[in-house]
Design a protein around this motif. Structure first.
Motif, PDB file in Angstrom:
ATOM      1  N   ASP A  63       0.942  -1.206  -0.028  1.00 24.98           N
ATOM      2  CA  ASP A  63       0.058   0.128   0.095  1.00 24.98           C
ATOM      3  C   ASP A  63       1.017   1.422   0.000  1.00 24.98           C
ATOM      4  OD1 ASP A  63      -2.186  -1.745   0.047  1.00 24.98           O
ATOM      5  OD2 ASP A  63      -2.859  -1.069   2.012  1.00 24.98           O
ATOM      6  N   ILE A  64       1.817   1.389  -1.095  1.00 25.39           N
ATOM      7  CA  ILE A  64       2.630   2.580  -1.092  1.00 25.39           C
ATOM      8  C   ILE A  64       1.652   3.562  -1.454  1.00 25.39           C
ATOM      9  CG2 ILE A  64       4.711   3.530  -2.449  1.00 25.39           C
ATOM     10  CD1 ILE A  64       5.364   0.598  -3.190  1.00 25.39           C
ATOM     11  N   PHE A  65       0.831   3.545  -2.370  1.00 26.90           N
ATOM     12  CA  PHE A  65      -0.223   4.573  -2.730  1.00 26.90           C
ATOM     13  C   PHE A  65      -1.559   4.190  -2.252  1.00 26.90           C
ATOM     14  CE2 PHE A  65       2.658   4.505  -6.716  1.00 26.90           C
ATOM     15  CZ  PHE A  65       3.546   5.349  -5.983  1.00 26.90           C
ATOM     16  N   SER A  66      -2.473   5.224  -2.458  1.00 23.47           N
ATOM     17  CA  SER A  66      -3.754   4.994  -1.574  1.00 23.47           C
ATOM     18  C   SER A  66      -4.807   4.398  -2.734  1.00 23.47           C
ATOM     19  CB  SER A  66      -4.210   6.385  -1.326  1.00 23.47           C
ATOM     20  OG  SER A  66      -4.418   7.271  -2.546  1.00 23.47           O
ATOM     21  N   GLN A  68      -4.960   1.844  -6.416  1.00 22.20           N
ATOM     22  CA  GLN A  68      -4.211   1.326  -7.763  1.00 22.20           C
ATOM     23  C   GLN A  68      -5.005   1.818  -8.869  1.00 22.20           C
ATOM     24  OE1 GLN A  68      -6.537  -0.107  -5.756  1.00 22.20           O
ATOM     25  NE2 GLN A  68      -7.751  -1.930  -6.940  1.00 22.20           N
ATOM     26  N   TRP A  69      -6.111   2.717  -8.848  1.00 19.19           N
ATOM     27  CA  TRP A  69      -6.853   3.132 -10.035  1.00 19.19           C
ATOM     28  C   TRP A  69      -6.221   4.725 -10.648  1.00 19.19           C
ATOM     29  CZ3 TRP A  69      -9.079  -0.727 -12.012  1.00 19.19           C
ATOM     30  CH2 TRP A  69      -9.642  -1.687 -11.473  1.00 19.19           C
ATOM     31  N   HIS A 104      16.340  -1.138  -0.808  1.00 20.82           N
ATOM     32  CA  HIS A 104      14.970  -0.875  -0.669  1.00 20.82           C
ATOM     33  C   HIS A 104      13.974  -1.810  -1.241  1.00 20.82           C
ATOM     34  CE1 HIS A 104      12.156   2.767   0.528  1.00 20.82           C
ATOM     35  NE2 HIS A 104      11.675   1.743   0.572  1.00 20.82           N
ATOM     36  N   LEU A 105      13.130  -2.681  -0.549  1.00 15.60           N
ATOM     37  CA  LEU A 105      12.605  -3.510  -1.180  1.00 15.60           C
ATOM     38  C   LEU A 105      11.161  -3.219  -0.786  1.00 15.60           C
ATOM     39  CD1 LEU A 105      14.421  -6.801   0.428  1.00 15.60           C
ATOM     40  CD2 LEU A 105      14.521  -5.382  -1.688  1.00 15.60           C
ATOM     41  N   PHE A 106      10.310  -3.711  -1.653  1.00 13.76           N
ATOM     42  CA  PHE A 106       8.861  -3.455  -1.432  1.00 13.76           C
ATOM     43  C   PHE A 106       7.742  -4.717  -1.874  1.00 13.76           C
ATOM     44  CE2 PHE A 106      11.288  -0.095  -3.496  1.00 13.76           C
ATOM     45  CZ  PHE A 106      10.814   0.942  -2.882  1.00 13.76           C
ATOM     46  N   LEU A 107       6.747  -4.650  -1.058  1.00 15.31           N
ATOM     47  CA  LEU A 107       5.576  -5.377  -1.105  1.00 15.31           C
ATOM     48  C   LEU A 107       4.393  -4.775  -1.832  1.00 15.31           C
ATOM     49  CD1 LEU A 107       7.534  -6.597   1.241  1.00 15.31           C
ATOM     50  CD2 LEU A 107       5.110  -7.620   2.148  1.00 15.31           C
ATOM     51  N   ALA A 108       3.666  -5.655  -2.718  1.00 13.56           N
ATOM     52  CA  ALA A 108       2.470  -5.422  -3.459  1.00 13.56           C
ATOM     53  C   ALA A 108       1.310  -5.412  -2.367  1.00 13.56           C
ATOM     54  CB  ALA A 108       2.409  -5.922  -4.656  1.00 13.56           C
ATOM     55  N   GLY A 109       0.549  -4.163  -2.210  1.00 13.70           N
ATOM     56  CA  GLY A 109      -0.590  -4.508  -1.552  1.00 13.70           C
ATOM     57  C   GLY A 109      -1.658  -3.864  -2.280  1.00 13.70           C
ATOM     58  N   ASN A 110      -2.950  -4.237  -1.693  1.00 13.27           N
ATOM     59  CA  ASN A 110      -4.176  -4.169  -2.389  1.00 13.27           C
ATOM     60  C   ASN A 110      -4.595  -2.663  -3.041  1.00 13.27           C
ATOM     61  OD1 ASN A 110      -4.589  -3.933   0.617  1.00 13.27           O
ATOM     62  ND2 ASN A 110      -6.304  -2.754   0.013  1.00 13.27           N
ATOM     63  N   HIS A 111      -3.658  -1.618  -2.389  1.00  9.37           N
ATOM     64  CA  HIS A 111      -4.085  -0.307  -2.975  1.00  9.37           C
ATOM     65  C   HIS A 111      -2.851  -0.114  -4.035  1.00  9.37           C
ATOM     66  CE1 HIS A 111      -6.980   1.092  -0.491  1.00  9.37           C
ATOM     67  NE2 HIS A 111      -6.310   0.838   0.623  1.00  9.37           N
TER      68      HIS A 111
END
Length: 285
Positions: A63-66, A68-69, A104-111
């Motif tokens: 959920d890096i961003f608020s 995905q749209w 710096h690593l990242f996980l994909a979130g629902n947002h």
């Protein structure tokens, strides 16, 4: 991938969910001020904790961003803002660090890419192009330090795309995720003595009453439209076949510490939804 380190430190940051144009449309004046203050505050959190703990790995837990749209132009504006907030370089996430810098690593979130009913190739591709692979695994050899009595030896780390573990509209994404999990499980079966730290956005299944959020999963056309926790069958497979020592997740904004006791069991199938495929876990693992 394989790396050597004298000691290992991770900084984990949960769900920054930085906002943008939608907030400005709702609140033109106050929204601009709010975004500015939030960006500076988040940068303070990243920079001060990195300086204090000097980690080898900085992980944003999804959920890096608020949303995905967001449109393409807005997406790249937010990437620029996030790079400034986190001090991230433009290189894609790889589990590589040096003596003077961190990975710096990242996980994909629902947002970031959506739940299973929302994930689209467009979402996946732009996420991967800008933040790296959805699934990854690497080893670190931590030296034993007699003076500090620290534990040494091989340690394994894995990032999983939790958004496509349960029922997903696009079966390709789900098959890719589970193919990775199966390969990881095969490695774990050969070397179960190596501790594994598992990082995924959505927590494993929990019964009601343990955490703030109660278990809830909603479906749309047979695919996950919303979930607080992964399904019990997916969680059982990850626990039995990957045998992780530690599991870290984002998603649950209230936070919850829980322990799982995995008992050996006879071989039994773990069905994966309507794909017709069955995975198995066994006491041999």
């Amino acid at each position: 991938m394989f790396f050597v380190a004298s000691q290992l430190r991770f900084n984990l940051y949960g769900d920054p969910q930085i906002e943008g144009d939608a907030k400005l449309a709702r609140e033109p004046k106050m929204g601009r001020y709010d975004l500015l203050v939030n960006d500076y505050y988040l940068r303070h959190i990243y920079m001060s904790t990195v300086a204090a703990f000097q980690p080898q790995y900085v992980v944003t837990m999804g959920d890096i961003f608020s949303s995905q749209w967001v449109r393409k132009a807005e997406y790249y504006k937010r990437i620029e803002r996030f790079n400034w907030i986190s001090g991230r370089s433009t290189a894609l996430n790889k589990p590589v660090h040096t003596r003077t810098s961190h990975a710096h690593l990242f996980l994909a979130g629902n947002h970031d890419i959506g739940y299973g009913a929302e994930t689209r190739p467009y979402h996946i591709n732009r996420y991967v192009n800008n933040f790296g692979p959805l699934n990854s695994e690497w080893m670190v050899d931590i030296d034993y330090n007699r003076a500090r009595k620290s534990v040494g030896g091989l340690h394994q780390f894995a990032i999983l795309n939790a958004m496509n573990l349960d029922l997903t509209e696009n079966t390709q994404f789900r098959n890719e995720t589970w193919s990775f999990v199966e390969r990881l499980a095969a490695k774990r079966a050969r070397h179960p003595e190596i501790p594994l730290a598992l990082l995924l956005h959505i927590p494993l299944s929990k019964p009601g009453g343990i955490c703030v959020l109660e278990p809830e999963t909603r479906y749309r056309n047979g695919s996950v439209h919303y979930q607080d926790y992964l399904s019990p069958v997916t969680s059982a497979y990850l626990l039995h076949c990957l045998t992780p020592t530690l599991i870290f997740n984002g998603h649950d904004h209230h936070g919850c510490l829980s322990a799982y006791s995995v008992k050996h069991s006879t071989v039994q199938p773990v069905p994966l939804g309507d794909s017709g495929k069955q995975l198995q876990y066994s006491e041999d693992l």
